[in-house]
Write a protein that holds these residues in place. Structure first.
Motif, PDB file in Angstrom:
ATOM      1  N   ASP A  23      14.730  -1.780   8.891  1.00 34.34           N
ATOM      2  CA  ASP A  23      14.640  -1.585   7.773  1.00 34.34           C
ATOM      3  C   ASP A  23      13.306  -2.645   6.923  1.00 34.34           C
ATOM      4  N   TYR A  24      12.646  -1.536   6.291  1.00 32.85           N
ATOM      5  CA  TYR A  24      11.530  -3.366   5.778  1.00 32.85           C
ATOM      6  C   TYR A  24      11.845  -4.258   5.338  1.00 32.85           C
ATOM      7  N   ARG A  25      13.106  -4.329   4.738  1.00 33.60           N
ATOM      8  CA  ARG A  25      12.980  -5.471   3.835  1.00 33.60           C
ATOM      9  C   ARG A  25      13.555  -6.422   5.198  1.00 33.60           C
ATOM     10  N   GLY A  39       9.306  -2.774  -1.417  1.00 34.10           N
ATOM     11  CA  GLY A  39       8.758  -1.577  -0.706  1.00 34.10           C
ATOM     12  C   GLY A  39       7.318  -1.145  -0.858  1.00 34.10           C
ATOM     13  N   ALA A  40       6.973  -0.910  -2.479  1.00 31.95           N
ATOM     14  CA  ALA A  40       6.057  -0.172  -2.959  1.00 31.95           C
ATOM     15  C   ALA A  40       4.893  -1.174  -2.914  1.00 31.95           C
ATOM     16  N   VAL A  41       5.402  -2.565  -2.849  1.00 33.27           N
ATOM     17  CA  VAL A  41       3.176  -3.115  -3.039  1.00 33.27           C
ATOM     18  C   VAL A  41       3.426  -3.291  -1.471  1.00 33.27           C
ATOM     19  N   GLY A  43      -7.856   1.746  20.765  1.00 29.73           N
ATOM     20  CA  GLY A  43      -6.292   1.467  20.319  1.00 29.73           C
ATOM     21  C   GLY A  43      -5.389   1.005  19.759  1.00 29.73           C
ATOM     22  N   SER A  44      -6.148   0.216  19.392  1.00 30.04           N
ATOM     23  CA  SER A  44      -5.823  -1.092  18.305  1.00 30.04           C
ATOM     24  C   SER A  44      -5.832  -0.454  16.349  1.00 30.04           C
ATOM     25  N   SER A  45      -7.092  -0.192  17.059  1.00 28.01           N
ATOM     26  CA  SER A  45      -7.339   0.744  15.585  1.00 28.01           C
ATOM     27  C   SER A  45      -5.705   1.126  15.165  1.00 28.01           C
ATOM     28  N   LEU A  46      -6.085   2.427  15.849  1.00 24.45           N
ATOM     29  CA  LEU A  46      -4.905   3.437  15.839  1.00 24.45           C
ATOM     30  C   LEU A  46      -3.066   2.984  16.241  1.00 24.45           C
ATOM     31  N   VAL A  47      -2.485   1.976  16.813  1.00 32.22           N
ATOM     32  CA  VAL A  47      -1.384   2.141  16.905  1.00 32.22           C
ATOM     33  C   VAL A  47      -1.628   1.013  15.872  1.00 32.22           C
ATOM     34  N   VAL A  48      -2.198   0.042  15.268  1.00 30.66           N
ATOM     35  CA  VAL A  48      -1.658  -0.243  13.201  1.00 30.66           C
ATOM     36  C   VAL A  48      -1.944   0.099  12.756  1.00 30.66           C
ATOM     37  N   PHE A  49      -3.004   1.306  12.249  1.00 36.74           N
ATOM     38  CA  PHE A  49      -2.634   2.571  11.770  1.00 36.74           C
ATOM     39  C   PHE A  49      -1.303   3.052  11.573  1.00 36.74           C
ATOM     40  N   LEU A  50      -0.844   3.870  12.753  1.00 34.12           N
ATOM     41  CA  LEU A  50       0.661   4.453  12.755  1.00 34.12           C
ATOM     42  C   LEU A  50       1.374   3.953  12.158  1.00 34.12           C
ATOM     43  N   CYS A  51       1.644   2.367  12.485  1.00 27.77           N
ATOM     44  CA  CYS A  51       2.837   2.081  12.634  1.00 27.77           C
ATOM     45  C   CYS A  51       2.760   1.597  10.957  1.00 27.77           C
ATOM     46  N   ALA A  52       1.630   1.035  10.722  1.00 35.26           N
ATOM     47  CA  ALA A  52       1.451   1.173   8.269  1.00 35.26           C
ATOM     48  C   ALA A  52       2.135   2.352   8.467  1.00 35.26           C
ATOM     49  N   MET A  53       1.652   3.473   8.393  1.00 33.52           N
ATOM     50  CA  MET A  53       2.040   4.582   7.991  1.00 33.52           C
ATOM     51  C   MET A  53       3.601   4.875   8.318  1.00 33.52           C
ATOM     52  N   GLY A  54       4.405   4.259   9.827  1.00 30.00           N
ATOM     53  CA  GLY A  54       5.448   4.231  10.149  1.00 30.00           C
ATOM     54  C   GLY A  54       6.190   3.173   8.623  1.00 30.00           C
ATOM     55  N   LEU A  55       5.934   1.877   8.365  1.00 28.76           N
ATOM     56  CA  LEU A  55       6.330   1.602   7.113  1.00 28.76           C
ATOM     57  C   LEU A  55       5.838   2.525   6.625  1.00 28.76           C
ATOM     58  N   ALA A  83       6.581   5.410   5.659  1.00 30.68           N
ATOM     59  CA  ALA A  83       7.875   5.882   6.198  1.00 30.68           C
ATOM     60  C   ALA A  83       9.360   5.897   6.150  1.00 30.68           C
ATOM     61  N   ASN A  84       9.180   4.314   6.724  1.00 32.48           N
ATOM     62  CA  ASN A  84      10.276   3.392   6.043  1.00 32.48           C
ATOM     63  C   ASN A  84      10.893   3.640   4.839  1.00 32.48           C
ATOM     64  N   VAL A  85      10.042   3.162   3.920  1.00 37.29           N
ATOM     65  CA  VAL A  85      10.194   3.062   2.552  1.00 37.29           C
ATOM     66  C   VAL A  85      10.279   3.827   1.937  1.00 37.29           C
ATOM     67  N   SER A  86       9.569   5.615   2.440  1.00 37.67           N
ATOM     68  CA  SER A  86       9.801   6.891   2.194  1.00 37.67           C
ATOM     69  C   SER A  86      11.460   7.073   2.213  1.00 37.67           C
ATOM     70  N   LEU A  87      11.927   6.307   3.701  1.00 43.52           N
ATOM     71  CA  LEU A  87      13.180   7.017   3.951  1.00 43.52           C
ATOM     72  C   LEU A  87      14.315   6.562   3.110  1.00 43.52           C
ATOM     73  N   ARG A  88      14.213   5.155   2.730  1.00 43.79           N
ATOM     74  CA  ARG A  88      15.186   4.723   2.110  1.00 43.79           C
ATOM     75  C   ARG A  88      15.368   4.365   1.038  1.00 43.79           C
ATOM     76  N   LYS A  89      14.196   5.164   0.029  1.00 46.42           N
ATOM     77  CA  LYS A  89      14.298   5.400  -0.924  1.00 46.42           C
ATOM     78  C   LYS A  89      16.100   6.509  -1.563  1.00 46.42           C
ATOM     79  N   HIS A  90      16.492   6.979   0.077  1.00 51.54           N
ATOM     80  CA  HIS A  90      16.813   7.733   0.045  1.00 51.54           C
ATOM     81  C   HIS A  90      18.519   7.061   0.119  1.00 51.54           C
ATOM     82  N   GLY A  91      18.749   5.412   0.418  1.00 52.34           N
ATOM     83  CA  GLY A  91      20.160   4.763   0.538  1.00 52.34           C
ATOM     84  C   GLY A  91      19.961   4.318   2.112  1.00 52.34           C
ATOM     85  N   TYR A  92      18.989   4.941   2.778  1.00 55.15           N
ATOM     86  CA  TYR A  92      19.400   4.905   4.416  1.00 55.15           C
ATOM     87  C   TYR A  92      19.019   2.893   4.144  1.00 55.15           C
TER      88      TYR A  92
END
Lengths: 379, 655
Positions: free
Chosen positions: A78-80, A316-318, A356-368, A370-379
């Motif tokens: 959870d991003y929180r 999450g918005a920030v 590697g560093s750039s790729l992993v960081v951007f994928l993690c950022a997108m993960g964040l 997705a995290n926000v997107s997922l949790r607007k549904h109550g997860y």
């Protein structure tokens, strides 16, 4: 989604958790990221096959797997909870930046310290710092009314944010430093109640440019001078920019075809897989392919802002705004550099550049995101 | 729009971050603006200027190199080469960036065991090449032996940036024989290199003699090779190159045309040898076929070795040649002009005969002659002389008296008819005009005196002619009055032996002369070489062939001796001595060959020039049968179809 459940037949109320989870996952975001990664691999293969750099393709695939795991983790927790630990992570990033200054490996011949060797993997702490800055911003602006925080604490946080920028600048890695600066200012513009603090900060930064110029290394000055007049030194600093422009232009409307770009195949663009992958892409796929790739990035940005606007809470918005700002500036600065509109600075093109560093960081950022997107549904 | 709908369907309608919602318009505007800027730049680069950039990237990888064409040979009338090509092996090294070639350079030094001087030369040339264009191969070792080339070629894999080229080099197998005629080549100027599609100015261009005058024929046409390189200037393999280069990758060179001369190398060598044997310091010999005007031998000595002049001349050698008072660089047969002396007397004689002089008219020669208070001496006391006797003894007094009656302008008129005072139109090495003075000419300068006419009649004073003019005039006297334009090139043929152009004899003019007048002059000449008292006969007689001749001893106007001029130790060289002449021909009714021998500051024509002519004509008589063979029977050289084959053929050891 709220309220729709009432209209559903009762039979569907007991639908399995898995199906609900699947419905809640942000598939457009994932598909977009997968598309960009695919383009990146395709381009890297063309740029390195048949050369002594061909092993870079395999390395990139491995990092992509690492990044995918990072994405899942960044989505799952959870991003929180993550934001609660933001300053701890931020502190770690700063510590690593200090360590890299003291122990890091010197980039060949450039006298700059950017890399840290951990378990045989080269890691760039400056990339990690970007994601920590985003989380710290989320923590700082989770309450819209900054006046509710003690002024001393607020000032300390503001100062702390400037620390990694300074540390990266003295590595020296001007591109990353400016990029983190832009990330902070842009996010500030979009999430603060008043725009004036950021306007003042921007004006202040612009006024400090002459001072900054004096402290710059010669090679940095030369790069900027070469950008202002690329023909002044066609084989030296202007070389990259000129050859990159030739490569892009020579793609014409439909490109030379995959693997057929003479500029990249015959090494007229040194190190084209890290800083100039868009040049390779534009040469081989032409105007149509170049605009297509640009459109995918545009869609990604729109989608991230979409998530920001629909986020459940301010925190999450920030996060989403920060990730969008980071992505936007990476894309714009990198492509502008490739097209000869910006000086040559070491800013990667997200998902497409080798590294590697750039790729992993951007994928993690997108993960964040997705995290926000997922949790607007109550997860 | 996506953003709006997204905000609308959110759980709080964007309420989570109202600031973003408020500023969305500006964010969208800024973002769209940035992306449109990039897309616009892409449009500008790829759509508007794409073609130009495409050309640039093609020129980044595709380079052109001119392929040298094999230069045409210069052959004598029987096909013996006077100028030829031999294979030379040149080693090139591409300087590249910074110290990249050091490995290859060290390896070459080790492999070939280069001397200190050679190493210095390699390093110098590399430095020059790096400054000029580091991506262009630089010639570092020129004209290497076959074994050295083989060593380098075997080790090419270990020698990045090294190339060995087999390039034909100009070669003059006859050495300094006919040097002034054939000429030589030197390095091009930048302008010439540009005009003639040369890769650089190290290429040679004909600078003198036939090499210069017939450059366009000899040169041939350059080929073009297009090849692909990467960013470091390394050549890409053939397969890659084939995909990158549209159209023909190699346009073959067209080899130059061969010149087949009218020169008979055997006669030429006879003439050169006769001069050498006589040990005279400077001389010219011309032999012409009277019935065609074709030049069979053309000698000017001292000369130079064209092999040395062509690309290998050192400053020292050049200075030595330049300072030689005999002027080895001046063509004494075609360009330089001299007083002709008594060989010129035919002009006054024929003018007078045509004006009605009787051959029986006599004058008394007492050995001296007084004119306007000055006493002129004859070369002897000849007593009572008719015209034929005066020719035989070369009596000046007889001709002075003739001159007084016919006048200077009549002499000048006839002299011009015989080709004096104007170029012969051979079109080589300056082709001098000489000078035939008239009354008007003198009046422009000083005042006309009758002494000028008497001087002109005996080929003295201000009369100046080239040796070639004299040869063509005597050829006309021999053939009964047809003055030809001299011809040295028989035909031009392509490298495969096919004739491109055959040149026909050209008549300059038919001379208005009666057979009777000519016959009297012929009789005089006959006596010169065949009767006791003849100026030539007294110094030798040729019994095997019928020779007509006339000697001349042209006095040099006394002039102040330049300081240091005689300090030079050159045998027999005395710039105050007279010029020695002999002019004549072989055969009476069917003249075979005309000959003029000129010895600069040689002294007496009979004593110095005639023996040289005699030696040449003796040799000619011995070889007469082969000389008389028509030109069509000339021995054909093995002829080569193309440049590469030519080089291959040259690599075979000579039998």
């Amino acid at each position: 989604m709220r309220g729709t459940g009432l209209q559903l037949p009762r039979a569907t109320i007991g639908v399995s958790r898995w199906r609900r989870f699947r419905a809640a996952v942000d598939w457009p975001l994932i598909l977009t990221v997968v598309a960009l990664c695919g383009i990146g691999l395709l381009n890297l293969y063309s740029a390195t096959r048949g050369t002594r750099h061909h092993a870079k393709f395999d390395t990139q695939v491995k990092w992509m797997v690492v990044g995918a795991i990072g994405f899942v983790i960044a989505t799952a927790i959870d991003y929180r909870a993550l934001v609660r630990l933001a300053w701890l992570g931020f502190g770690t990033a700063v510590l690593l930046l200090i360590v890299v200054r003291l122990l890091g490996e010197e980039a060949a011949g450039k006298g700059s310290y950017r890399w840290l060797n951990i378990f045989g993997m080269g890691i760039q702490p400056s990339e990690l710092a970007k994601i920590m800055v985003i989380l710290a911003l989320a923590q700082m602006f989770q309450d819209g009314d900054l006046s509710r925080q003690p002024p001393a604490v607020l000032a300390a946080k503001g100062f702390a944010l400037a620390v990694p920028v300074g540390l990266i600048a003295i590595q020296p890695d001007l591109g990353s430093a400016v990029l983190i600066g832009l990330l902070i200012v842009t996010t500030g513009f979009l999430v603060m109640q008043s725009v004036w603090p950021m306007v003042h900060l921007t004006l202040g930064s612009l006024l400090s440019i002459p001072i900054l110029w004096e402290t710059m290394h010669d090679y940095q000055k030369n790069r900027i001078l070469a950008f202002l007049d690329p023909s002044s030194d066609p084989t030296g600093n202007g070389w990259h920019t000129r050859q990159s422009i030739f490569a892009v232009g020579s793609g014409k409307i439909s490109g030379k075809g995959w693997g057929e770009g003479t500029q990249n195949q015959f090494d007229f663009l040194p190190e084209h897989w890290t800083d100039f992958p868009y040049s390779v892409w534009a040469e081989e796929w032409g105007f149509i392919g170049s605009v297509f790739l640009l459109a995918i990035f545009a869609f990604l940005l729109v989608w991230i802002l979409n998530v920001a606007l629909s986020a459940k809470d301010r925190m999450g918005a920030v996060i989403c705004v920060g990730v969008a700002a980071m992505t936007f500036w990476h894309v714009v600065v990198n492509i502008a550099m490739v097209l000869g509109l910006a000086p040559v600075v070491g800013v990667t093109l997200p998902f497409v550049s080798y590294g590697g560093s750039s790729l992993v960081v951007f994928l993690c950022a997108m993960g964040l995101v997705a995290n926000v997107s997922l949790r607007k549904h109550g997860y | 729009m996506l953003l709006k709908s997204g905000s609308g369907s959110g759980p709080s309608g964007g309420a989570a971050l109202p600031e973003l919602h408020r500023r969305l318009r500006w964010v969208a505007l800024a973002g769209i603006g940035a992306f449109f800027l990039l897309a616009g730049r892409l449009w500008q680069l790829q759509v508007m200027n794409g073609e130009g950039y495409f050309e640039r990237t093609v020129s980044n990888v595709v380079k052109e190199r001119y392929l040298s064409s094999v230069r045409g040979k210069i052959l004598d009338r029987t096909g013996v080469p006077i100028a030829d090509n031999r294979p030379a092996f040149n080693i090139y090294l591409t300087p590249g960036k910074a110290d990249q070639p050091q490995v290859a350079r060290d390896e070459i030094v080790r492999l070939l065991g280069l001397s200190g001087d050679e190493i210095e030369q390699v390093d110098q040339r590399l430095a020059i090449g790096r400054k000029r264009d580091p991506k262009k191969p630089m010639l570092v070792l020129e004209d290497q032996g076959r074994d050295r080339a083989a060593l380098v070629e075997q080790a090419l894999a270990r020698l990045p940036g090294v190339e060995v080229h087999h390039e034909p080099y100009r070669f003059y197998p006859q050495g300094d024989i006919a040097a002034h005629l054939v000429g030589y080549m030197t390095q091009m100027t930048a302008d010439e290199a540009d005009r003639m599609l040369a890769n650089d100015t190290s290429e040679l261009v004909g600078r003198y003699g036939l090499e210069a005058a017939w450059e366009n024929y000899l040169r041939g046409k350059k080929g073009i090779e297009r090849f692909a390189v990467d960013a470091r200037g390394q050549r890409l393999d053939e397969k890659t190159a084939a995909t990158l280069i549209e159209g023909e990758r190699v346009t073959g060179a067209v080899p130059g045309a061969n010149l087949v001369l009218t020169i008979d190398l055997e006669l030429q060598k006879l003439a050169e040898k006769a001069i050498k044997d006589s040990r005279v310091p400077a001389a010219a010999v011309i032999m012409v076929e009277p019935k065609t005007g074709k030049v069979r031998a053309l000698v000017s000595r001292p000369s130079f070795d064209p092999n040395v002049m062509t690309g290998h001349l050192t400053r020292q050698e050049y200075e030595m040649l330049r300072k030689d008072p005999r002027k080895p660089f001046v063509d004494k047969a075609l360009r330089a002009t001299y007083a002709p002396g008594s060989v010129f007397k035919f002009v006054a004689a024929l003018a007078a005969l045509e004006d009605g002089l009787s051959a029986d008219e006599t004058h008394l020669c007492q050995g001296y002659y007084e004119l306007s208070g000055t006493t002129f001496k004859c070369n002897g006391t000849h007593g009572k002389q008719d015209l034929i006797g005066a020719i035989q003894h070369s009596c000046n007094i007889y001709f002075w008296k003739l001159a007084e009656s016919i006048g200077l302008d009549r002499i000048a008129e006839v002299a011009r008819l015989y080709g004096f005072g104007a170029p012969t139109n051979l079109g080589l090495n300056g082709d001098g005009s000489g000078r035939i003075p008239t009354k008007a000419w003198y009046e422009q300068r000083t005042k006309y005196k009758v002494g000028y006419a008497t001087n002109a009649a005996t080929g003295q004073g201000d009369v100046e002619v080239t040796v070639l003019q004299m040869a063509m005039a005597y050829a006309a006297l021999a053939n009964g009055g047809t003055l030809y334009v001299p011809q040295v090139v028989e035909r031009v043929e392509a490298s495969n032996g096919q004739t491109i152009n055959t040149y026909q004899p050209t008549v300059a003019r038919q001379l208005p002369i009666t057979a009777d007048s000519l016959d009297i002059w012929h009789k005089g000449m006959w006596k010169v070489t065949n009767q006791a008292g003849g100026t030539a006969f007294d110094h030798g007689f040729l019994s095997t062939i019928r020779v007509f001749g006339k000697t001349g001893t042209a006095e040099i106007r006394t002039r102040a001796q330049k300081k240091g001029e005689d300090e030079r130790d050159i045998e027999n060289w005395n710039p105050r001595r007279s010029h020695a002449w002999f002019a004549g021909w072989v055969g009476d009714h069917d003249p075979e060959i005309a000959i003029v021998v000129f010895v600069e500051h040689g002294g007496s024509g009979g004593r110095v020039a005639w023996p040289i002519a005699k030696q040449i004509l003796e040799g000619y008589a011995a070889k007469r049968t082969s000389v008389a063979a028509p030109a069509g029977d000339s021995v054909k050289q093995p002829l080569l179809p193309s440049g590469k084959a030519a080089i291959k053929a040259m690599e075979k050891p000579a039998p």
